[in-house]
Scaffold this motif. Structure first.
Motif, PDB file in Angstrom:
ATOM      1  N   SER A   7       0.979  -1.196   0.067  1.00  0.00           N
ATOM      2  CA  SER A   7      -0.180  -0.020   0.008  1.00  0.00           C
ATOM      3  C   SER A   7       0.781   1.251   0.127  1.00  0.00           C
ATOM      4  N   ILE A   8       1.886   1.262   0.822  1.00  0.00           N
ATOM      5  CA  ILE A   8       2.813   2.411   0.741  1.00  0.00           C
ATOM      6  C   ILE A   8       3.473   2.658  -0.498  1.00  0.00           C
ATOM      7  N   ASP A   9       3.838   1.511  -1.310  1.00  0.00           N
ATOM      8  CA  ASP A   9       4.170   1.789  -2.651  1.00  0.00           C
ATOM      9  C   ASP A   9       3.304   2.391  -3.611  1.00  0.00           C
ATOM     10  N   HIS A  10       2.147   2.438  -3.339  1.00  0.00           N
ATOM     11  CA  HIS A  10       0.684   2.816  -4.112  1.00  0.00           C
ATOM     12  C   HIS A  10       0.578   4.083  -3.997  1.00  0.00           C
ATOM     13  N   MET A  11       1.077   4.656  -2.649  1.00  0.00           N
ATOM     14  CA  MET A  11       0.919   5.977  -2.276  1.00  0.00           C
ATOM     15  C   MET A  11       1.507   7.145  -2.899  1.00  0.00           C
ATOM     16  N   SER A  12       0.652   7.973  -3.638  1.00  0.00           N
ATOM     17  CA  SER A  12       1.476   9.452  -4.036  1.00  0.00           C
ATOM     18  C   SER A  12       1.129  10.492  -2.875  1.00  0.00           C
ATOM     19  N   LYS A  13       0.290  10.528  -2.151  1.00  0.00           N
ATOM     20  CA  LYS A  13       0.089  11.364  -0.978  1.00  0.00           C
ATOM     21  C   LYS A  13       0.822  10.900   0.401  1.00  0.00           C
ATOM     22  N   GLN A  14       0.978  11.906   1.113  1.00  0.00           N
ATOM     23  CA  GLN A  14       1.687  11.477   2.595  1.00  0.00           C
ATOM     24  C   GLN A  14       1.024  10.564   3.114  1.00  0.00           C
ATOM     25  N   VAL A  15      -0.474  10.586   3.327  1.00  0.00           N
ATOM     26  CA  VAL A  15      -1.089   9.877   4.049  1.00  0.00           C
ATOM     27  C   VAL A  15      -2.163   9.043   3.587  1.00  0.00           C
ATOM     28  N   CYS A  16      -2.609   7.932   3.795  1.00  0.00           N
ATOM     29  CA  CYS A  16      -3.482   6.949   3.684  1.00  0.00           C
ATOM     30  C   CYS A  16      -4.324   6.550   4.850  1.00  0.00           C
ATOM     31  N   PHE A  17      -5.739   6.808   4.811  1.00  0.00           N
ATOM     32  CA  PHE A  17      -6.445   6.329   5.921  1.00  0.00           C
ATOM     33  C   PHE A  17      -7.117   4.856   5.394  1.00  0.00           C
ATOM     34  N   VAL A  18      -7.020   4.016   6.233  1.00  0.00           N
ATOM     35  CA  VAL A  18      -7.904   2.610   6.212  1.00  0.00           C
ATOM     36  C   VAL A  18      -8.734   2.397   7.363  1.00  0.00           C
ATOM     37  N   GLY A  19      -9.528   1.207   7.255  1.00  0.00           N
ATOM     38  CA  GLY A  19     -10.340   0.632   8.205  1.00  0.00           C
ATOM     39  C   GLY A  19     -10.147  -0.693   8.320  1.00  0.00           C
ATOM     40  N   HIS A  20     -11.590  -1.257   8.482  1.00  0.00           N
ATOM     41  CA  HIS A  20     -11.483  -2.536   8.379  1.00  0.00           C
ATOM     42  C   HIS A  20     -11.302  -3.465   9.803  1.00  0.00           C
ATOM     43  N   SER A  21     -10.076  -3.234  10.321  1.00  0.00           N
ATOM     44  CA  SER A  21      -9.810  -4.154  11.561  1.00  0.00           C
ATOM     45  C   SER A  21     -10.488  -3.564  12.767  1.00  0.00           C
ATOM     46  N   HIS A  22     -11.144  -2.366  12.767  1.00  0.00           N
ATOM     47  CA  HIS A  22     -11.673  -1.462  14.022  1.00  0.00           C
ATOM     48  C   HIS A  22     -10.731  -1.309  14.967  1.00  0.00           C
ATOM     49  N   ILE A  23      -9.437  -1.470  14.634  1.00  0.00           N
ATOM     50  CA  ILE A  23      -8.509  -0.984  15.610  1.00  0.00           C
ATOM     51  C   ILE A  23      -7.480   0.071  15.280  1.00  0.00           C
ATOM     52  N   PRO A  24      -7.201   1.068  16.199  1.00  0.00           N
ATOM     53  CA  PRO A  24      -6.262   2.183  15.780  1.00  0.00           C
ATOM     54  C   PRO A  24      -4.877   1.817  15.762  1.00  0.00           C
ATOM     55  N   VAL A  25      -4.325   2.183  14.451  1.00  0.00           N
ATOM     56  CA  VAL A  25      -2.983   1.706  14.333  1.00  0.00           C
ATOM     57  C   VAL A  25      -2.423   2.752  13.239  1.00  0.00           C
ATOM     58  N   THR A  26      -1.063   3.188  13.417  1.00  0.00           N
ATOM     59  CA  THR A  26      -0.690   3.819  12.421  1.00  0.00           C
ATOM     60  C   THR A  26       1.082   3.431  11.966  1.00  0.00           C
ATOM     61  N   ILE A  27       1.126   3.426  10.686  1.00  0.00           N
ATOM     62  CA  ILE A  27       2.222   2.504  10.078  1.00  0.00           C
ATOM     63  C   ILE A  27       2.872   3.742   9.451  1.00  0.00           C
ATOM     64  N   LEU A  28       4.199   4.018   9.742  1.00  0.00           N
ATOM     65  CA  LEU A  28       4.922   5.224   9.356  1.00  0.00           C
ATOM     66  C   LEU A  28       6.364   4.639   8.453  1.00  0.00           C
ATOM     67  N   LEU A  29       6.684   5.585   7.442  1.00  0.00           N
ATOM     68  CA  LEU A  29       7.724   5.314   6.745  1.00  0.00           C
ATOM     69  C   LEU A  29       8.653   6.754   7.063  1.00  0.00           C
ATOM     70  N   PRO A  30       9.452   6.565   7.915  1.00  0.00           N
ATOM     71  CA  PRO A  30       9.973   8.093   8.317  1.00  0.00           C
ATOM     72  C   PRO A  30      10.818   8.532   7.039  1.00  0.00           C
ATOM     73  N   SER A  31      10.777   9.945   7.004  1.00  0.00           N
ATOM     74  CA  SER A  31      11.807  10.594   5.897  1.00  0.00           C
ATOM     75  C   SER A  31      13.067  10.129   5.900  1.00  0.00           C
ATOM     76  N   GLU A  32      13.750  10.357   7.032  1.00  0.00           N
ATOM     77  CA  GLU A  32      15.120  10.104   7.130  1.00  0.00           C
ATOM     78  C   GLU A  32      15.741   8.498   6.697  1.00  0.00           C
ATOM     79  N   SER A  33      14.607   7.387   6.947  1.00  0.00           N
ATOM     80  CA  SER A  33      14.601   6.196   6.529  1.00  0.00           C
ATOM     81  C   SER A  33      13.818   5.446   5.803  1.00  0.00           C
ATOM     82  N   PRO A  34      13.658   5.875   4.520  1.00  0.00           N
ATOM     83  CA  PRO A  34      12.469   5.315   3.714  1.00  0.00           C
ATOM     84  C   PRO A  34      12.561   3.905   3.471  1.00  0.00           C
ATOM     85  N   THR A  35      13.374   3.257   3.853  1.00  0.00           N
ATOM     86  CA  THR A  35      13.444   1.934   3.657  1.00  0.00           C
ATOM     87  C   THR A  35      12.853   1.034   4.876  1.00  0.00           C
TER      88      THR A  35
END
Length: 244
Positions: A136-164
């Protein structure tokens, strides 16, 4: 510019009304929904009407798809299947057409919106952590993507200083100034599953580069009574008190 983000609503009218009221109090400009606006709860028509009245941007969740025959409800658990079939029998033709026409994903000015994953939305897979977030990250052209489905809050980050390096960010308040990409599940409005029965929603402040996951009390008894009155399984009412 502020976005309000609605996690899975699931026909919970009281929770939706409170979430939208809180967004109004916080000066939200645009409201988006990650889908599953129906299913489980007993106010599908009222939920759809309110979302339409408020011009909410909505993507199609798997329960929405099942209600219009785009997803096979035989793969749902018994309670979810009963709710989907009840919802299908309750909604009018215009409401079903609205659900059927919902897009699988959205790309808005400042964010993407999907139900499960951005890269294969029709599969309704879960984005649960770093293991399956990269496509999903590889499909993003915007900085942020909002998803749902699991009903559980979580954030997955790709830091600018370490894009891998993909990392989890558990804090409900997120500073995006050093994030290259962020996939954010704000939790569920209508049926939280993180053992916190309060509704969950998100506020994305573009100018401040922050995302906040907000919890609010709502009238659970009203929605539980509505579910019981509709003849839906009692477990769908009882679980609202437990956040499960």
């Amino acid at each position: 510019m502020k976005y309000g983000v609605l996690g899975d609503v699931h026909s919970n009218l009281s929770a939706l009304e409170e979430a939208l009221a809180e967004m109004d109090r916080r000066g939200v400009d645009v409201v988006v929904s990650v889908g599953d606006v129906v299913g489980y709860g007993a106010a599908p028509s009222e939920t759809i009407q309110l979302l339409r009245d408020r011009n909410v941007w909505v993507v199609k969740g798997n329960h929405d798809a099942a209600c219009v025959g785009d997803e096979d409800d035989r793969y749902f658990n018994r309670y979810a299947r009963e709710a989907v079939r009840w919802t299908r029998s309750t909604l009018g033709g215009d409401e079903l057409d609205w659900l059927r026409a919902l897009p699988m994903t959205l790309e808005l000015e400042h964010c993407h919106v999907a139900h499960g994953t951005l890269d294969s939305p029709e599969a309704y897979e879960y984005t649960l952590g770093v293991q399956n977030a990269r496509p999903s990250i590889d499909h993003m052209s915007k900085q942020v993507c909002f998803v749902g489905h699991s009903h559980i809050p979580v954030t997955i980050l790709l830091p600018s200083e370490s894009p891998t390096r993909v990392a989890l960010a558990p804090d409900p308040f997120l500073d995006l100034t050093e994030a290259h990409r962020a996939i954010v599940n704000v939790g569920s409005v209508g049926q939280p599953r993180d053992e916190d029965p309060r509704l969950a929603m998100g506020i994305y402040d573009v100018d401040a580069a922050t995302i906040e996951i907000v919890r609010r009390e709502y009238d659970i008894e009203r929605e539980a009574a509505r579910i019981r009155a509709a003849g839906l399984p009692n477990v769908l009412a009882d679980r609202l008190w437990l956040g499960l």
